[in-house]
Design a protein around this motif. Structure first.
Motif, PDB file in Angstrom:
ATOM      1  N   MET A  77       0.643  -1.276   0.377  1.00  0.00           N
ATOM      2  CA  MET A  77      -0.249   0.402   0.354  1.00  0.00           C
ATOM      3  C   MET A  77       0.943   1.467  -0.410  1.00  0.00           C
ATOM      4  O   MET A  77       0.336   2.098  -0.550  1.00  0.00           O
ATOM      5  CB  MET A  77      -1.030  -0.121   1.012  1.00  0.00           C
ATOM      6  CG  MET A  77      -2.297  -1.102   0.956  1.00  0.00           C
ATOM      7  SD  MET A  77      -3.155  -0.879   2.586  1.00  0.00           S
ATOM      8  CE  MET A  77      -4.716  -1.944   1.743  1.00  0.00           C
ATOM      9  N   ALA A  97      -1.370   4.135  -2.730  1.00  0.00           N
ATOM     10  CA  ALA A  97      -2.937   3.152  -2.329  1.00  0.00           C
ATOM     11  C   ALA A  97      -3.585   4.223  -0.536  1.00  0.00           C
ATOM     12  O   ALA A  97      -4.313   4.039  -0.378  1.00  0.00           O
ATOM     13  CB  ALA A  97      -2.113   1.666  -2.463  1.00  0.00           C
ATOM     14  N   ALA A  98      -2.198   4.340   0.752  1.00  0.00           N
ATOM     15  CA  ALA A  98      -2.586   4.466   1.418  1.00  0.00           C
ATOM     16  C   ALA A  98      -2.738   5.620   1.689  1.00  0.00           C
ATOM     17  O   ALA A  98      -3.870   6.048   1.959  1.00  0.00           O
ATOM     18  CB  ALA A  98      -1.236   4.526   2.336  1.00  0.00           C
TER      19      ALA A  98
END
Length: 153
Positions: A77, A97-98
């Motif tokens: 992530m 993605a985080a």
């Protein structure tokens, strides 16, 4: 051969809690396209509607990391990047993605499914049949969605 007038789509509901993004997106894309039906026709939208609950709790493969708000936080992530272009010179915007998980958690799964559908008007029409919700509630009770069958999960 299926015709647009003869298609009767079904409504399915599925829980995304703990599902790996890529593997889950493949299954959702197949249901949206209608490939699970014997009457599948490539040039007709013969897929079904899919309501995904807990879309914010999907996970990536990779080494698990401790995180205060996400139970399935992994190393991937932090490395996975999503980019888009604003249309202006040097308008490339990159988000991990985080970051996307905190701002728009449903966008991770929507992007994965969108990239697996056809890149034309038909694919955009199929993507509109995907309903993503971060919690366990959804406003589609009137359509009486049923649980996604085991062979499609």
């Amino acid at each position: 051969m299926e015709k647009r007038e003869t298609v009767t789509p079904s409504w399915y509901v599925v829980d995304g809690d703990g599902q790996i993004v890529g593997r889950f997106a493949v299954k959702l894309a197949n249901v949206l396209m209608g490939k699970h039906k014997p009457t599948y026709t490539p040039h007709v939208d013969c897929g079904d509607y899919v309501v995904v609950l807990n879309a914010d709790k999907v996970r990536f493969s990779g080494q698990p990391l401790a995180h205060e708000s996400h139970p399935y936080f992994t190393q991937k992530m932090l490395r996975k990047e999503y980019d888009h272009y604003t249309g202006y010179p040097s308008g490339r915007k990159v988000a991990t993605a985080a970051d996307l998980l905190e701002r728009k958690p449903e966008m991770i799964l929507q992007e994965a499914v969108r990239r697996m559908l056809p890149k034309n008007k038909l694919g955009r029409q199929m993507l509109r049949k995907l309903k993503l919700y971060a919690g366990t509630e959804h406003p589609h009770q009137a359509q009486q969605p049923v649980e996604l069958p085991e062979h499609l999960r």
